[in-house]
Design an enzyme around this catalytic site. Structure first.
Site, PDB file in Angstrom:
ATOM      1  N   TYR A  35      14.043  -6.770 -39.879  1.00 21.48           N
ATOM      2  CA  TYR A  35      15.458  -6.233 -39.641  1.00 21.48           C
ATOM      3  C   TYR A  35      16.060  -6.197 -38.383  1.00 21.48           C
ATOM      4  O   TYR A  35      15.519  -6.660 -37.391  1.00 21.48           O
ATOM      5  CB  TYR A  35      15.096  -4.679 -40.106  1.00 21.48           C
ATOM      6  CG  TYR A  35      14.528  -3.824 -39.029  1.00 21.48           C
ATOM      7  CD1 TYR A  35      13.433  -3.817 -38.815  1.00 21.48           C
ATOM      8  CD2 TYR A  35      15.362  -2.836 -38.521  1.00 21.48           C
ATOM      9  CE1 TYR A  35      12.645  -2.960 -38.003  1.00 21.48           C
ATOM     10  CE2 TYR A  35      14.774  -2.151 -37.427  1.00 21.48           C
ATOM     11  CZ  TYR A  35      13.429  -1.951 -37.141  1.00 21.48           C
ATOM     12  OH  TYR A  35      13.040  -1.285 -36.236  1.00 21.48           O
ATOM     13  N   LYS A 150      10.334  -8.425 -35.436  1.00 17.91           N
ATOM     14  CA  LYS A 150      10.914  -7.036 -35.793  1.00 17.91           C
ATOM     15  C   LYS A 150      10.768  -6.840 -37.415  1.00 17.91           C
ATOM     16  O   LYS A 150      11.756  -6.950 -38.054  1.00 17.91           O
ATOM     17  CB  LYS A 150      12.465  -7.158 -35.296  1.00 17.91           C
ATOM     18  CG  LYS A 150      13.067  -5.376 -35.392  1.00 17.91           C
ATOM     19  CD  LYS A 150      14.446  -5.598 -34.530  1.00 17.91           C
ATOM     20  CE  LYS A 150      14.942  -4.284 -34.631  1.00 17.91           C
ATOM     21  NZ  LYS A 150      14.260  -3.087 -34.130  1.00 17.91           N
ATOM     22  N   GLU A 183       5.323   0.342 -25.400  1.00 16.95           N
ATOM     23  CA  GLU A 183       6.790   0.586 -25.652  1.00 16.95           C
ATOM     24  C   GLU A 183       6.866   1.953 -26.445  1.00 16.95           C
ATOM     25  O   GLU A 183       5.873   2.337 -26.769  1.00 16.95           O
ATOM     26  CB  GLU A 183       7.636  -0.503 -26.309  1.00 16.95           C
ATOM     27  CG  GLU A 183       7.028  -0.918 -27.679  1.00 16.95           C
ATOM     28  CD  GLU A 183       7.549  -2.033 -28.479  1.00 16.95           C
ATOM     29  OE1 GLU A 183       8.822  -2.429 -28.143  1.00 16.95           O
ATOM     30  OE2 GLU A 183       6.986  -2.542 -29.262  1.00 16.95           O
ATOM     31  N   LEU A 208       8.373  -5.200 -28.720  1.00 15.02           N
ATOM     32  CA  LEU A 208       9.640  -6.073 -29.067  1.00 15.02           C
ATOM     33  C   LEU A 208      10.282  -6.627 -28.089  1.00 15.02           C
ATOM     34  O   LEU A 208      10.826  -5.743 -27.168  1.00 15.02           O
ATOM     35  CB  LEU A 208      10.507  -5.165 -30.270  1.00 15.02           C
ATOM     36  CG  LEU A 208      11.469  -5.589 -30.981  1.00 15.02           C
ATOM     37  CD1 LEU A 208      11.033  -6.453 -32.085  1.00 15.02           C
ATOM     38  CD2 LEU A 208      12.531  -4.778 -31.282  1.00 15.02           C
TER      39      LEU A 208
HETATM   40  N1  PDD Z   1      14.700   0.148 -32.833  1.00 19.28           N
HETATM   41  N2  PDD Z   1      11.057  -1.459 -29.633  1.00 19.28           N
HETATM   42  C1  PDD Z   1      10.880  -1.061 -30.875  1.00 19.28           C
HETATM   43  C2  PDD Z   1       9.631  -0.660 -31.333  1.00 19.28           C
HETATM   44  C3  PDD Z   1      12.183  -0.855 -31.710  1.00 19.28           C
HETATM   45  O1  PDD Z   1      12.023  -0.484 -32.967  1.00 19.28           O
HETATM   46  C4  PDD Z   1      13.429  -0.982 -31.111  1.00 19.28           C
HETATM   47  C5  PDD Z   1      14.484  -0.974 -31.767  1.00 19.28           C
HETATM   48  C6  PDD Z   1      13.129  -1.213 -29.655  1.00 19.28           C
HETATM   49  C7  PDD Z   1      14.612  -1.646 -28.971  1.00 19.28           C
HETATM   50  O2  PDD Z   1      15.385  -2.716 -29.234  1.00 19.28           O
HETATM   51  P1  PDD Z   1      16.748  -2.932 -29.177  1.00 19.28           P
HETATM   52  O3  PDD Z   1      17.029  -2.756 -27.793  1.00 19.28           O
HETATM   53  O4  PDD Z   1      17.020  -4.427 -29.699  1.00 19.28           O
HETATM   54  O5  PDD Z   1      17.538  -2.333 -30.240  1.00 19.28           O
HETATM   55  C8  PDD Z   1      12.179  -1.671 -29.092  1.00 19.28           C
HETATM   56  C9  PDD Z   1      15.723   0.085 -33.666  1.00 19.28           C
HETATM   57  C10 PDD Z   1      16.981   0.465 -33.142  1.00 19.28           C
HETATM   58  C11 PDD Z   1      15.440   0.756 -34.897  1.00 19.28           C
HETATM   59  O6  PDD Z   1      14.146   0.772 -35.428  1.00 19.28           O
HETATM   60  O7  PDD Z   1      15.956   1.798 -35.570  1.00 19.28           O
END
Ligand code: PDD
Length: 297
Positions: A35, A150, A183, A208
């Site tokens: 996703y 992801k 993270e 991620l």
């Molecule tokens: N989550 N780390 C994890 C485990 C994440 O699920 C996410 C993003 C990030 C940050 O990634 P980005 O900057 O590309 O949004 C880091 C999304 C927002 C979610 O699961 O809703």
């Protein structure tokens, strides 16, 4: 239809409440799916190319084909913003391996499914949270060894974030076997040292590759703000000047307590605020030029 009420599934736009996937979709059966979450500000998709690059990478790592061409996907993304009348909000995009008789072996013939939803967000509520800062609790990182993909397999994240929430937290910081923060449950983790240096962990299979993390590193470079890409422990975070988490859904969000102890002076810090402003400038510029390229092309 009211805002946030149109979904897209495999070529069809429909009312959110009517949209459905097959019960033997492998996304449901095995979390065999990936996703992306796109932030929309002022009707513009933020960091669109980087999200699409990461989507293609996640799919490639799992040998799932792109369900439609990238150009067509961009049209669907824009349609979702338009049809849902999103000014500020999110678009959620999921690709599953598709529908097949339940069997662990990867089916040869499955057609990937493409699912999108969109919803507005309350920008004022997010800014209020940014003004207060958030609480984080640490927890052992019990996730799998491919956190760079992801995947929608987010059960450890769901459990750990909810355990943090039960203690009054907004986010969890996962900690690896060596005591280093990997993270957040849905964010990347950062600290600002007492010397004002922003620090975030290096990319590997353990985290991620956050699009916001990447954009912020670029913004730090552009604006000459000092940073280091390296691991840090919970103890170093507790002794740091500031901390924050980054994601498409919150930009740079200040962290003011970790495991119930204050970080810095217990208030959102000036370096985090400067970084959020730098990120917004860069991302807005990029989103505007991406939108105008689209219109002229
Ligand atoms: N989550 N780390 C994890 C485990 C994440 O699920 C996410 C993003 C990030 C940050 O990634 P980005 O900057 O590309 O949004 C880091 C999304 C927002 C979610 O699961 O809703």
């Amino acid at each position: 239809m009211p805002a946030g009420r149109v979904a897209y599934v495999d070529g069809r736009y429909s009312r959110h409440g009517d949209a459905a996937v097959h019960i033997e979709d492998r996304g449901l059966q095995f979390a065999d799916a990936v996703y992306e979450v796109f932030m929309v500000m002022g009707k513009l998709l933020f960091d669109e190319e980087a999200h699409l690059d990461r989507l293609e990478r996640s799919l490639g790592e799992l040998s799932i084909a792109m369900p439609i061409h990238r150009g067509a996907l961009k049209v669907v993304l824009r349609e979702m913003v338009r049809q849902n009348r999103i000014v500020d909000g999110f678009v959620y995009l999921q690709v599953t391996r598709g529908v097949a008789k339940r069997d662990h072996f990867i089916p040869k013939a499955a057609q990937p499914s493409l699912i999108l939803t969109a919803r507005p967000f309350n920008a004022a509520a997010i800014e209020k949270r940014r003004g207060n800062g958030v609480a984080v609790f640490s927890a052992p990182d019990i996730r799998w060894a491919r956190c760079d993909i992801k995947s929608t397999a987010l059960l450890p994240n769901v459990l750990a974030k909810s355990a943090s929430q039960a203690k009054g937290g907004y986010e969890v910081w996962f900690v690896d076997d060596n005591g280093f923060v990997t993270e957040g449950g849905s964010t990347n983790a950062w600290i600002v040292t007492r010397d004002g240096v922003a620090v975030t962990r290096a990319l590997s299979n353990d985290i991620l590759p956050g699009v916001t993390r990447g954009a912020i590193l670029q913004a730090l470079k552009d604006e000459g703000i000092a940073y280091e890409v390296r691991s840090f422990t919970v103890e170093e975070a507790l002794n740091s000047r500031e901390a924050f988490v980054t994601s498409a859904t919150g930009g740079a969000m200040p962290v003011v307590t970790l495991d119930g102890k204050t970080i810095g002076n217990g208030h959102p810090g000036s370096v985090s605020a400067r970084i959020q402003e730098a990120y917004m400038r860069l991302a807005t510029r990029e989103a505007v030029s991406n939108a105008s390229r689209k219109n002229s092309g």
